[in-house]
Design an enzyme around this catalytic site. Structure first.
Site, PDB file in Angstrom:
ATOM      1  N   ASP A   1       0.828  -1.203   0.000  1.00  0.00           N
ATOM      2  CA  ASP A   1       0.000   0.000   0.000  1.00  0.00           C
ATOM      3  C   ASP A   1       0.874   1.270   0.000  1.00  0.00           C
ATOM      4  OD1 ASP A   1      -2.426   1.336   0.063  1.00  0.00           O
ATOM      5  OD2 ASP A   1      -3.193   0.220   1.786  1.00  0.00           O
TER       6      ASP A   1
ATOM      7  N   ASP B   1     -10.159   3.242  -3.652  1.00  0.00           N
ATOM      8  CA  ASP B   1     -10.807   2.020  -3.172  1.00  0.00           C
ATOM      9  C   ASP B   1     -12.220   1.858  -3.739  1.00  0.00           C
ATOM     10  OD1 ASP B   1      -8.529   1.810  -1.711  1.00  0.00           O
ATOM     11  OD2 ASP B   1      -9.509   1.698   0.248  1.00  0.00           O
TER      12      ASP B   1
HETATM   13  C1  GLA Z   1      -5.978   1.142   1.408  1.00  0.00           C
HETATM   14  C2  GLA Z   1      -6.073   0.137   0.270  1.00  0.00           C
HETATM   15  C3  GLA Z   1      -7.146  -0.879   0.576  1.00  0.00           C
HETATM   16  C4  GLA Z   1      -6.832  -1.574   1.892  1.00  0.00           C
HETATM   17  C5  GLA Z   1      -6.681  -0.557   3.012  1.00  0.00           C
HETATM   18  C6  GLA Z   1      -6.153  -1.190   4.290  1.00  0.00           C
HETATM   19  O1  GLA Z   1      -7.147   1.924   1.492  1.00  0.00           O
HETATM   20  O2  GLA Z   1      -6.320   0.781  -0.955  1.00  0.00           O
HETATM   21  O3  GLA Z   1      -7.272  -1.820  -0.471  1.00  0.00           O
HETATM   22  O4  GLA Z   1      -5.667  -2.325   1.740  1.00  0.00           O
HETATM   23  O5  GLA Z   1      -5.768   0.477   2.641  1.00  0.00           O
HETATM   24  O6  GLA Z   1      -5.922  -0.273   5.296  1.00  0.00           O
END
Ligand code: GLA
Length: 395
Positions: A159, A214
């Site tokens: 990430d 996301d």
């Molecule tokens: C980010 C990523 C998600 C997930 C969260 C976890 O938002 O894009 O897919 O992994 O972090 O905290």
């Protein structure tokens, strides 16, 4: 057929190949370690469980993946997202898993997952801390890669939270190199949400790279992601894939028809198919969507082309096409509107001439031969997915 139509049809046939060849980074510019030759398939904890991860959950998911037909349909990776890690060891600097939630440690859990004939994945962050505030991998790249390899990790999602002042291509390349020296083949999933145009540099760094923010379990979120991801098709190919985020199929925020559309579009876009629902308690309808082998075969087609929108009779009615290895085409007739609609695909628009065999991949039914075009009535917020032309099926 007039000479002009023949020329147009011929151009449409070669265009996908030319596009992929001209715009994708050269083969030399792609990771060539033999992994992810087709888009990775698996499960990840985040969409359904967030931080509520544990050894019991992961074991239950691995059991369910093997028992539900998911494994037989091609799903492989069981990936724990954020929150499995709590600290770094003050003496060694090694990452420390949550010993309450994972009492037997990660090596034992990886062994369990491997024992089910599956592969094991973990999450980290390229910055200083994860999005949930756990320790990140920044300045611990080699140590973490070695630790994951010791544990038997097969897939790592990395990430981009808490990365202020860090250069994304350079930092992800550092992790790529650490993985290459870890002594284990590990699929590298880059997750910087498309913030640094990863489609331009990630093909030489990772096996998949997120292209958007996301996903959430809503039709509008899914459609927004489709629109963002679609123009990036030239960057995808065997060994490296655009990642429009994990699946929401079965999480309850969309209808089954909407989930079929979500799954169909991910397959047309050669997206990684990472389920994000509770495999231990899914409905038959959810299981049938996630294990539709004819749709999965489109996603996993060895040509490795990401499909794109070829025509838009109205702004809310679209025809999508993915060229396939056998010369056929996967086609999604995509109705984004609030009412049922007839959508037609002209074969010249997908580079095919003459009568073609048509098969419906959700009805699992042959629709016979069609000349020049075919059409279907598509429900609101739905997709009719077809396979047109190509080699005769071996059924
Ligand atoms: C980010 C990523 C998600 C997930 C969260 C976890 O938002 O894009 O897919 O992994 O972090 O905290």
């Amino acid at each position: 057929m007039s000479a002009r139509r023949v020329a147009t049809a011929a151009l449409a046939t070669v265009l996908p190949v030319l596009l992929v060849a001209a715009l994708a980074p050269g083969r030399a510019g792609r990771l060539a370690d033999g992994q992810a030759l087709t888009p990775p398939m698996g499960w990840n904890s985040w969409n359904k469980f967030g931080c509520n991860v544990s050894e019991d959950l992961v074991k239950g998911i691995a059991d369910a993946m093997a028992a539900s037909g998911m494994k037989d349909a091609g799903y492989q990776y069981v990936v724990i997202d954020d929150c499995w890690q709590v600290a770094r060891d003050s003496a060694t600097g090694r990452i420390v898993p949550d010993s309450t939630r994972f009492p037997h440690g990660m090596r034992a859990l990886a062994d369990y997952v491997h024992g089910r004939g599956l592969k094991f994945g973990l999450y980290t962050d390229a910055g200083r801390r994860t999005c949930e505030g756990r320790p990140g991998t920044y300045e611990h790249e080699d140590m973490d890669a070695r630790t994951w390899a010791e544990w038997g990790v097969d897939y790592v999602k990395v990430d981009w939270c808490h990365s202020e002042g860090i250069n994304a291509p350079a930092q992800y390349a550092k992790i790529r190199d650490a993985l290459a020296h870890s002594g284990r083949q590990i699929v590298f999933s880059i997750c910087e949400w498309g913030s640094n145009r990863p489609w331009e540099w990630a093909p030489e760094t990772g096996h998949l790279w997120r292209t958007t923010g996301d996903i959430s379990d809503r039709w509008s979120s899914m459609v927004r992601i489709v629109d963002l991801n679609q123009s990036l098709a030239p960057a995808a190919g065997p060994g490296g894939w655009n990642d429009p985020d994990m699946l929401e199929v079965g999480n309850g925020g969309m209808t089954d028809g909407e989930y079929r559309a979500h799954f169909s579009l991910w397959a047309i876009m050669a997206a990684p198919l990472i389920a994000g629902n509770d495999l231990r308690s899914m409905s038959d309808a959810t299981r049938e969507i996630l294990t539709n082998r004819e749709v999965i075969a489109v996603d996993q087609d060895s040509l490795g082309a990401q499909g794109w929108m070829v025509s838009q009779p109205r702004p809310s009615l679209q025809v999508w096409m993915k060229p396939l290895k056998d010369g056929g085409r996967a086609v999604a007739l995509f109705n984004r509107s609030d009412a049922p609609a007839d959508i037609a695909v002209e074969f010249t628009a997908i580079g095919l001439r003459g009568p073609q065999r048509v098969r419906d991949l959700w009805a699992h039914a042959d629709r016979g031969m069609a000349a020049g075009r075919t059409s279907a009535t598509v429900a609101s917020h739905a997709v009719v997915m077809l396979r047109i032309g190509g080699a005769a099926p071996r059924r």
